[in-house]
Design a protein around this motif. Structure first.
Motif, PDB file in Angstrom:
ATOM      1  N   PRO A   8       0.812  -1.214   0.000  1.00 43.57           N
ATOM      2  CA  PRO A   8       0.000   0.000   0.000  1.00 43.57           C
ATOM      3  C   PRO A   8       0.847   1.267   0.000  1.00 43.57           C
ATOM      4  O   PRO A   8       1.929   1.311   0.591  1.00 43.57           O
ATOM      5  CB  PRO A   8      -0.818  -0.109   1.282  1.00 43.57           C
ATOM      6  CG  PRO A   8      -0.079  -1.045   2.144  1.00 43.57           C
ATOM      7  CD  PRO A   8       0.655  -1.962   1.241  1.00 43.57           C
ATOM      8  N   GLU A   9       0.346   2.275  -0.675  1.00 36.09           N
ATOM      9  CA  GLU A   9       1.011   3.575  -0.685  1.00 36.09           C
ATOM     10  C   GLU A   9       0.894   4.216   0.693  1.00 36.09           C
ATOM     11  O   GLU A   9       1.829   4.826   1.181  1.00 36.09           O
ATOM     12  CB  GLU A   9       0.358   4.473  -1.741  1.00 36.09           C
ATOM     13  CG  GLU A   9       0.549   3.989  -3.163  1.00 36.09           C
ATOM     14  CD  GLU A   9       1.995   4.065  -3.611  1.00 36.09           C
ATOM     15  OE1 GLU A   9       2.702   5.013  -3.199  1.00 36.09           O
ATOM     16  OE2 GLU A   9       2.425   3.160  -4.358  1.00 36.09           O
ATOM     17  N   ASP A  10      -0.294   4.072   1.308  1.00 37.86           N
ATOM     18  CA  ASP A  10      -0.532   4.626   2.636  1.00 37.86           C
ATOM     19  C   ASP A  10       0.017   3.645   3.679  1.00 37.86           C
ATOM     20  O   ASP A  10      -0.540   2.567   3.897  1.00 37.86           O
ATOM     21  CB  ASP A  10      -2.031   4.844   2.837  1.00 37.86           C
ATOM     22  CG  ASP A  10      -2.345   5.491   4.176  1.00 37.86           C
ATOM     23  OD1 ASP A  10      -1.414   6.006   4.818  1.00 37.86           O
ATOM     24  OD2 ASP A  10      -3.528   5.463   4.568  1.00 37.86           O
ATOM     25  N   LYS A  11       1.109   4.012   4.320  1.00 37.84           N
ATOM     26  CA  LYS A  11       1.782   3.101   5.251  1.00 37.84           C
ATOM     27  C   LYS A  11       0.977   2.868   6.527  1.00 37.84           C
ATOM     28  O   LYS A  11       1.280   1.961   7.293  1.00 37.84           O
ATOM     29  CB  LYS A  11       3.175   3.619   5.605  1.00 37.84           C
ATOM     30  CG  LYS A  11       4.083   3.768   4.401  1.00 37.84           C
ATOM     31  CD  LYS A  11       4.233   2.477   3.637  1.00 37.84           C
ATOM     32  CE  LYS A  11       5.115   2.675   2.430  1.00 37.84           C
ATOM     33  NZ  LYS A  11       5.075   1.566   1.510  1.00 37.84           N
ATOM     34  N   SER A  12      -0.069   3.664   6.765  1.00 39.80           N
ATOM     35  CA  SER A  12      -0.885   3.450   7.961  1.00 39.80           C
ATOM     36  C   SER A  12      -1.688   2.149   7.861  1.00 39.80           C
ATOM     37  O   SER A  12      -2.208   1.666   8.861  1.00 39.80           O
ATOM     38  CB  SER A  12      -1.831   4.630   8.188  1.00 39.80           C
ATOM     39  OG  SER A  12      -2.781   4.699   7.146  1.00 39.80           O
ATOM     40  N   GLU A  13      -1.776   1.572   6.683  1.00 39.09           N
ATOM     41  CA  GLU A  13      -2.464   0.288   6.526  1.00 39.09           C
ATOM     42  C   GLU A  13      -1.666  -0.860   7.135  1.00 39.09           C
ATOM     43  O   GLU A  13      -2.188  -1.947   7.346  1.00 39.09           O
ATOM     44  CB  GLU A  13      -2.738   0.004   5.048  1.00 39.09           C
ATOM     45  CG  GLU A  13      -3.765   0.950   4.442  1.00 39.09           C
ATOM     46  CD  GLU A  13      -4.076   0.618   3.004  1.00 39.09           C
ATOM     47  OE1 GLU A  13      -4.105  -0.584   2.673  1.00 39.09           O
ATOM     48  OE2 GLU A  13      -4.289   1.555   2.226  1.00 39.09           O
ATOM     49  N   TYR A  14      -0.400  -0.622   7.441  1.00 40.09           N
ATOM     50  CA  TYR A  14       0.426  -1.644   8.083  1.00 40.09           C
ATOM     51  C   TYR A  14       0.170  -1.725   9.588  1.00 40.09           C
ATOM     52  O   TYR A  14       0.505  -2.721  10.223  1.00 40.09           O
ATOM     53  CB  TYR A  14       1.916  -1.348   7.874  1.00 40.09           C
ATOM     54  CG  TYR A  14       2.402  -1.582   6.468  1.00 40.09           C
ATOM     55  CD1 TYR A  14       2.408  -2.852   5.920  1.00 40.09           C
ATOM     56  CD2 TYR A  14       2.884  -0.526   5.699  1.00 40.09           C
ATOM     57  CE1 TYR A  14       2.874  -3.073   4.631  1.00 40.09           C
ATOM     58  CE2 TYR A  14       3.349  -0.734   4.413  1.00 40.09           C
ATOM     59  CZ  TYR A  14       3.340  -2.013   3.886  1.00 40.09           C
ATOM     60  OH  TYR A  14       3.796  -2.228   2.622  1.00 40.09           O
TER      61      TYR A  14
END
Length: 60
Positions: A8-14
Motif C-alpha cells: 500500500p502507498e498509505d503506510k498506515s495500513e500496516y
C-alpha cells in the motif's frame, strides 16, 4: 509487473498487521515462559520422588 503483491502507498495500513503480530509474539513468549516454568517445577518434583540412595548420599 507482479499483480499479486500488494504494497500500500498509505503506510498506515500496516498498523493493524503490526499490532496483531505484536499480540501474537507477546502471547507466544508468555506461553513459552509458562511452559518452561511448569517443566522446571515438574523436573524438581520428579527428582524429589525418584532419588536413589546413591544420589542422596552425594547431596549430603
Amino acid at each position: 509487473m507482479m499483480e499479486f503483491l500488494y504494497f500500500p502507498e498509505d503506510k498506515s495500513e500496516y498498523i493493524p498487521a503490526i499490532i496483531s503480530l505484536l499480540i501474537f509474539v507477546v502471547g507466544a513468549v508468555i506461553t513459552m515462559y509458562i511452559i518452561v516454568k511448569a517443566s522446571r517445577k515438574q523436573e524438581r518434583k520428579s527428582d524429589e520422588n525418584y532419588q536413589t540412595p546413591a544420589n542422596q548420599e552425594q547431596k549430603n
